[in-house]
Design an enzyme around this catalytic site. Sequence first.
Site, PDB file in Angstrom:
ATOM      1  N   GLY A  14      32.214   4.338  32.309  1.00  0.00           N
ATOM      2  CA  GLY A  14      30.946   5.071  32.199  1.00  0.00           C
ATOM      3  C   GLY A  14      30.704   5.836  33.498  1.00  0.00           C
ATOM      4  CG  PHE A  15      27.160   8.168  33.999  1.00  0.00           C
ATOM      5  CD1 PHE A  15      27.432   9.513  34.151  1.00  0.00           C
ATOM      6  CD2 PHE A  15      26.468   7.758  32.871  1.00  0.00           C
ATOM      7  CE1 PHE A  15      27.030  10.436  33.207  1.00  0.00           C
ATOM      8  CE2 PHE A  15      26.047   8.672  31.918  1.00  0.00           C
ATOM      9  CZ  PHE A  15      26.332  10.024  32.084  1.00  0.00           C
ATOM     10  CD  GLU A 176      15.366  12.733  26.250  1.00  0.00           C
ATOM     11  OE1 GLU A 176      15.181  13.266  27.336  1.00  0.00           O
ATOM     12  OE2 GLU A 176      16.395  12.074  25.990  1.00  0.00           O
ATOM     13  CG  ASP A 305      22.471   1.151  33.224  1.00  0.00           C
ATOM     14  OD1 ASP A 305      22.010   1.781  34.197  1.00  0.00           O
ATOM     15  OD2 ASP A 305      22.438   1.574  32.053  1.00  0.00           O
ATOM     16  CD  GLN A 321      22.567  11.721  40.094  1.00  0.00           C
ATOM     17  OE1 GLN A 321      22.947  11.331  41.195  1.00  0.00           O
ATOM     18  NE2 GLN A 321      23.249  12.618  39.413  1.00  0.00           N
TER      19      GLN A 321
HETATM   20  C1  LIG Z   1      20.401   6.820  24.713  1.00  0.00           C
HETATM   21  C2  LIG Z   1      20.422   6.835  26.214  1.00  0.00           C
HETATM   22  C3  LIG Z   1      19.898   7.922  26.891  1.00  0.00           C
HETATM   23  C4  LIG Z   1      19.921   7.959  28.280  1.00  0.00           C
HETATM   24  N1  LIG Z   1      19.430   9.054  28.925  1.00  0.00           N
HETATM   25  C5  LIG Z   1      19.492   9.125  30.266  1.00  0.00           C
HETATM   26  C6  LIG Z   1      19.039  10.289  30.974  1.00  0.00           C
HETATM   27  O1  LIG Z   1      18.581  11.259  30.368  1.00  0.00           O
HETATM   28  N2  LIG Z   1      19.129  10.295  32.331  1.00  0.00           N
HETATM   29  C7  LIG Z   1      19.651   9.236  33.024  1.00  0.00           C
HETATM   30  O2  LIG Z   1      19.738   9.296  34.249  1.00  0.00           O
HETATM   31  N3  LIG Z   1      20.061   8.129  32.387  1.00  0.00           N
HETATM   32  C8  LIG Z   1      20.007   8.052  31.039  1.00  0.00           C
HETATM   33  N4  LIG Z   1      20.440   6.924  30.395  1.00  0.00           N
HETATM   34  C9  LIG Z   1      20.911   5.792  31.185  1.00  0.00           C
HETATM   35  C10 LIG Z   1      22.324   6.059  31.690  1.00  0.00           C
HETATM   36  O3  LIG Z   1      23.136   6.488  30.630  1.00  0.00           O
HETATM   37  C11 LIG Z   1      22.843   4.790  32.310  1.00  0.00           C
HETATM   38  O4  LIG Z   1      22.008   4.459  33.393  1.00  0.00           O
HETATM   39  C12 LIG Z   1      24.277   4.947  32.792  1.00  0.00           C
HETATM   40  O5  LIG Z   1      25.118   5.217  31.703  1.00  0.00           O
HETATM   41  C13 LIG Z   1      24.738   3.694  33.511  1.00  0.00           C
HETATM   42  O6  LIG Z   1      26.071   3.859  33.896  1.00  0.00           O
HETATM   43  P1  LIG Z   1      27.034   2.596  33.954  1.00  0.00           P
HETATM   44  O7  LIG Z   1      28.317   3.094  34.526  1.00  0.00           O
HETATM   45  O8  LIG Z   1      26.351   1.464  34.610  1.00  0.00           O
HETATM   46  O9  LIG Z   1      27.216   2.156  32.439  1.00  0.00           O
HETATM   47  P2  LIG Z   1      27.751   2.987  31.212  1.00  0.00           P
HETATM   48  O10 LIG Z   1      27.696   4.445  31.471  1.00  0.00           O
HETATM   49  O11 LIG Z   1      27.002   2.458  30.033  1.00  0.00           O
HETATM   50  O12 LIG Z   1      29.262   2.571  31.103  1.00  0.00           O
HETATM   51  C14 LIG Z   1      29.658   1.268  30.829  1.00  0.00           C
HETATM   52  C15 LIG Z   1      31.108   1.336  30.370  1.00  0.00           C
HETATM   53  O13 LIG Z   1      31.633   0.036  30.388  1.00  0.00           O
HETATM   54  C16 LIG Z   1      32.378  -0.187  29.208  1.00  0.00           C
HETATM   55  N5  LIG Z   1      32.341  -1.633  28.961  1.00  0.00           N
HETATM   56  C17 LIG Z   1      31.259  -2.405  28.765  1.00  0.00           C
HETATM   57  N6  LIG Z   1      31.631  -3.697  28.622  1.00  0.00           N
HETATM   58  C18 LIG Z   1      32.977  -3.713  28.725  1.00  0.00           C
HETATM   59  C19 LIG Z   1      33.942  -4.750  28.655  1.00  0.00           C
HETATM   60  N7  LIG Z   1      33.591  -6.021  28.452  1.00  0.00           N
HETATM   61  N8  LIG Z   1      35.240  -4.424  28.799  1.00  0.00           N
HETATM   62  C20 LIG Z   1      35.617  -3.135  28.998  1.00  0.00           C
HETATM   63  N9  LIG Z   1      34.748  -2.121  29.067  1.00  0.00           N
HETATM   64  C21 LIG Z   1      33.438  -2.407  28.946  1.00  0.00           C
HETATM   65  C22 LIG Z   1      31.652   0.626  28.150  1.00  0.00           C
HETATM   66  O14 LIG Z   1      32.507   0.938  27.069  1.00  0.00           O
HETATM   67  C23 LIG Z   1      31.232   1.861  28.949  1.00  0.00           C
HETATM   68  O15 LIG Z   1      32.221   2.873  28.906  1.00  0.00           O
HETATM   69  C24 LIG Z   1      20.446   6.869  29.004  1.00  0.00           C
HETATM   70  C25 LIG Z   1      20.967   5.772  28.319  1.00  0.00           C
HETATM   71  C26 LIG Z   1      20.963   5.758  26.936  1.00  0.00           C
HETATM   72  C27 LIG Z   1      21.553   4.583  26.197  1.00  0.00           C
END
Ligand SMILES: Cc1cc2nc3c(=O)[nH]c(=O)nc-3n(C[C@H](O)[C@H](O)[C@H](O)COP(=O)(O)OP(=O)(O)OC[C@H]3O[C@@H](n4cnc5c(N)ncnc54)[C@H](O)[C@@H]3O)c2cc1C
Length: 472
Positions: A14-15, A176, A305, A321
Amino acid sequence: MTDHVPHIVIVGGGFGGLAAAKALAKAPAHITLIDRNNHHVFQPLLYQVATSVLTPGQIGAPIREILAKKLTVTVILGEVTGVDKEQRRVLVNSVDREGVPIDYDYLVLATGVRHSYFGHDEFAQFAPGLKGLADAVAIRNKILQAFEQAEAEEDPTKHGDLLTFVLVGAGPTGVEMAGAIAVLVRNTLRSQFRRIDPTSARIILVDMAPRVLGTFPDRLSTKAEARLEKLGVEVRLGHGADKIDADGVIVAGERIASKTVIWTAGVAPSPAGKWLGAPTDRAGRVRVEGDCSVLGNPEIFVVGDTASHDQDGKPLPGVAQVAIQQGRYVGKLILRRVVDKPAPPPFRYFDKGNMAVVGKGFAIVQTGPFKLSGYFAWLAWAFVHIQFLALSSMRVSVFLQWIWTYFTGSRGSRLIVDHYGTSPAKTAPIAQAEPLVSRAVTTTTTSQDHAPLQPQNEHGNDTHIQAATTRP
Ligand SMILES: Cc1cc2nc3c(=O)[nH]c(=O)nc-3n(C[C@H](O)[C@H](O)[C@H](O)COP(=O)(O)OP(=O)(O)OC[C@H]3O[C@@H](n4cnc5c(N)ncnc54)[C@H](O)[C@@H]3O)c2cc1C
């Protein structure tokens, strides 16, 4: 002098995970990024797939393609089920093998969040949430199907629940989505049905909070609410959903008959805290140190997150971010350690602001003391969102689609398709475990020297407390 090449494992594309992988790409190390999906999703635009504006391929890209030029990074499709801190291994269910150990020298967990129904898992079957592309397509199917069913139903007294759409949760995702359904009905579907009037559809946004978009300043959330009402959305605040079942929702004792209820309320972190046996906050997010590492394990980092990181006495919000900046920071920190340079100062989040869109041509933006709403805010929103898409091809495609939709009302995909996006990691047959990648070029690992950890059940023993600062 050692010929040991460190192995850095990143879980999650993810991000946060992608930012870490990109920051590490030039490190003299082997990097393995593991994700249970083969694609990265731009979650902020998921609601546009759910409401037919965009197609899944316009906001999701293969992780392998995003990292194609990062030659030190290996991408593995698999689901991590546990971490063995003593042996420094993660356990992975891959396409056809279970409990495969992958050794690490450094570990970055960026596994994000999943839906939480606040202890009411029975709501899930009636009110899908929006987290990945499969969810978005399932919701799209549900919305479009409701209109089709109503058109086919000759008795107009039976149209009520089919043409009532309820969104539970008035955070950015709920707002949204509600706005986008209203625009779908007015601008796209309006003239395409013969027996029903799509504009008679009721769109109801429910939240127990006293105002929509609670994380925005009062003035902006008031404007967003007024805009929703102008679009015909019924906003019901002050009461959550007491019950959700096949017939609809009960809010403050009143039943709202609906065949389409969408959950936009709660999320809970991934089980990373359980894998690590590390201290977590009330929501279950892993408490991290100032450098995003886990107390007592300086080689393990948690970002995005699924991390609980306080800055100036307040927890950082669950937004893209934060994940990007933490991922980038951890990537740089590990790189410096690998090349024996001093560690950087502790992580500090730079808040660039918040934005949310309400229907067509209207958004609210808050950055520092600066607040904006209306058309120019919407242009800023569009510009920022396009910029952050993972591939140039997606940026061009989304830009053109938005222009087309803006002027014609026609949408990217209104197809009703079933069984979309089932994860191969969850469905493929399981065979004997063998290591996928060894920790370093000087070491190899076999399955015999490892007793697999008990896989975590993602849906069991969940605390179901909302990560209150996480976006939806
Ligand atoms: C519908 C929606 C709208 C959003 N809109 C906004 C917005 O407009 N602006 C903003 O700033 N934020 C927004 N967010 C929040 C933002 O998307 C998150 O804060 C961000 O994606 C967090 O990044 P991350 O890398 O922590 O997790 P994620 O981007 O969720 O990535 C997690 C990754 O880990 C992988 N994963 C999870 N568990 C496992 C496992 N056990 N084994 C292998 N892989 C795994 C998943 O497949 C995923 O690819 C939104 C979220 C959602 C759900």
